[in-house]
Design a protein around this motif. Sequence first.
Motif, PDB file in Angstrom:
ATOM      1  N   GLU A 425       0.855  -1.194   0.000  1.00 53.69           N
ATOM      2  CA  GLU A 425       0.000   0.000   0.000  1.00 53.69           C
ATOM      3  C   GLU A 425       0.895   1.249   0.000  1.00 53.69           C
ATOM      4  OE1 GLU A 425      -3.131   0.042  -0.317  1.00 53.69           O
ATOM      5  OE2 GLU A 425      -3.951  -1.854   0.388  1.00 53.69           O
ATOM      6  N   LYS A 426       1.583   1.478  -1.109  1.00 54.04           N
ATOM      7  CA  LYS A 426       2.585   2.538  -1.138  1.00 54.04           C
ATOM      8  C   LYS A 426       1.976   3.930  -1.078  1.00 54.04           C
ATOM      9  CE  LYS A 426       6.074  -0.253  -3.494  1.00 54.04           C
ATOM     10  NZ  LYS A 426       6.984  -0.396  -4.647  1.00 54.04           N
ATOM     11  N   ASP A 427       0.817   4.139  -1.673  1.00 52.63           N
ATOM     12  CA  ASP A 427       0.182   5.453  -1.629  1.00 52.63           C
ATOM     13  C   ASP A 427      -0.274   5.788  -0.210  1.00 52.63           C
ATOM     14  OD1 ASP A 427       0.597   5.825  -4.314  1.00 52.63           O
ATOM     15  OD2 ASP A 427      -1.411   5.159  -4.906  1.00 52.63           O
ATOM     16  N   VAL A 428      -0.878   4.823   0.444  1.00 52.98           N
ATOM     17  CA  VAL A 428      -1.293   5.035   1.833  1.00 52.98           C
ATOM     18  C   VAL A 428      -0.072   5.291   2.703  1.00 52.98           C
ATOM     19  CG1 VAL A 428      -2.426   3.988   3.835  1.00 52.98           C
ATOM     20  CG2 VAL A 428      -3.340   3.595   1.539  1.00 52.98           C
ATOM     21  N   ARG A 430       2.840   6.541   1.892  1.00 53.38           N
ATOM     22  CA  ARG A 430       3.426   7.847   1.637  1.00 53.38           C
ATOM     23  C   ARG A 430       2.600   8.957   2.310  1.00 53.38           C
ATOM     24  NH1 ARG A 430       3.011   7.612  -3.350  1.00 53.38           N
ATOM     25  NH2 ARG A 430       4.936   6.417  -3.653  1.00 53.38           N
ATOM     26  N   ARG A 431       1.295   8.854   2.206  1.00 53.37           N
ATOM     27  CA  ARG A 431       0.428   9.885   2.788  1.00 53.37           C
ATOM     28  C   ARG A 431       0.571   9.944   4.313  1.00 53.37           C
ATOM     29  NH1 ARG A 431      -3.903   8.000   0.999  1.00 53.37           N
ATOM     30  NH2 ARG A 431      -4.899   7.166   2.881  1.00 53.37           N
TER      31      ARG A 431
END
Length: 471
Positions: A425-428, A430-431
Motif C-alpha cells: 500500500e505505497k500510496d497510503v 506515503r500519505r
Amino acid sequence: MSRRAWLVGTLLFLLGCNAPREDLRPDILLVVLDTVRSDAVSSLGGPAGATPHLDTLAREGLLYSNAFASAPWTLPSHASLFTGLRLDQHGVGIRGRVTADASLVTLAERLRDVGYQTVGLSENPLISDLFNMSQGFERFSAARAGNDAGAAALDLVRTVASWTRSRDVDRPFFLFVNVFDAHLPYRIRGENPHLPPGATIAEARAVRQSPFRICDRLPSPRELAIMEGLYRGDVRAADAKLGAVLDVLRRARLTERLVTVVVSDHGEHFGEKRLLVHQFSVGHLLLHIPLVVHGLPDLAPAEIPQPVDLTDVAPSILEWAGAPVPPELSGRALPTRPDTPVPERALLAGYSDRDRIDWPAAADARFGQIPDEMRAGCGPTDRTFGDMLSLIRFPYKLIWFERYPNELYDLSWDPFEHSNLASVEKDVLRRLEEEAERIAAESGLLSPRSGDAPALDPEAARALRALGYVK
C-alpha cells in the motif's frame, strides 16, 4: 461512644445520603486500571472470568472495542487523559519533559470551576504531585515510591470509604482512581489459576522480574509464561478492587446518578517482539486498551467499534457534566451508538527515547545511559532505538521510526500487526508518512534535548527507578 449515640449518628448519616440534591448533574467516576492490556479483559477476548466486575459494566454499558492509548507508558497517557490533548500538544513524554506543565488546563480544573467536587486517589506514585498530575483536584492522595521496587501503599478502598463520609453532599463529584495492581512487580499469590501447569510458588519466586531482560537477554519461555500468569492474576486483583470501590459507592448510595468510565493507560509485553513490560514500542499490545462507559441514561448497552483514544475521555465527561467543551481540545465526544458516524481523523501515540530527560546528579545514576544499557542485546531488526510514532487513520496504522523503515498495517483484519503492508500500500504509506514526519518535526521529537524541560528532583527520579523505568 454509647450505643444510643452511635445509632443517632448512623441515622443522621443515612438521612444525609438520602436527602435530595438540588444539583442533578451526574457524578463521575474515572478509573484507570494501570497497565491492563485489552486481551487481559474477558469481554475483549481475555480468559473467561478474569475481569468479572469490568465485564458487568461492559455488558450493561458501552464497550469500546477499538480504544487506543496515547503512549506506551504512564505519564504521557495520563496527560492526554487529563487534558484531552494529543502527545504533541501537551508535550509530556517528549523533548525531555515528564512533568505536566502548570499552564495546561486539566479536566479536574474544568469540572471544579463548574461546581464539581474533585477528588483523586492514585496507587501509582507517578500520578502524583511529583509530576504535577494532581492539578485541579481539591483533594489528592497518592502512593509514594519506596527505595526498592514497589510503592508505599495507599489503602484505596478504605480511603474512598472515608471520603464518602466527609464529602460535600450538595455538590456532584468527580472521583479519579488509579488502580496499580497489574504493574510490575507482579505479585506472587497463594492461588493463581493463570500460572502455567505445574508452576509452584517457589518457581514463581525464582523468576527475576526485571524489565531490562529484552531482545537477546529475554527470559526463557517458561519464565515468560510464569510472569504473564502472575500479571493476569494481578489484573484479576485490579478488577476486584474496581468492584470494591463500586461497592463502597453503592453502600453510600452514590450510584443513582453515577457515570463510570474505566480505561487503561497502556498494555504490557511478555516476550512478544522480544520485549518485556512497556518500553521501546508503539505496537498493538501496548496501545490497544480497554475502555468502558457505564451509567449514561437512555442508552442501550452496546459494543462501540468506532476508533477512539484517551483524548476523547475529557471532552466526553465535560459534555456529560454540562460543562463547556473547549474547541482547542484534540479529543472528541465518544460515540455512544454503534452506528454513530465519526469523522475521519488521526489518532496519535508516541514513544520518545528517554535519554533526553535531565536526570538529577543526586540520583546517583545517569538516566541517559540506562536505555542504551537496557538494549545492549537488541539489533536493527528489533527496532527498539530512537523515537517512534503510531499514527492511526482507521483502518490503517503507520508505525513511524526515527531510525528504521516504517511499517503499515490494516487493523480491520490484522489488529496484532503481523502483516506489514509498507511494500504493498505505497500510496497510503506515503500519505501517512508525510503526516507523521510533520508531527515529529513540529513536536520536537527529532530535536536535541531542549532547555525548557525541567530537571527531575531526586524523589521523582526514585519513583521512576522504583517502578522499573530505569535501574
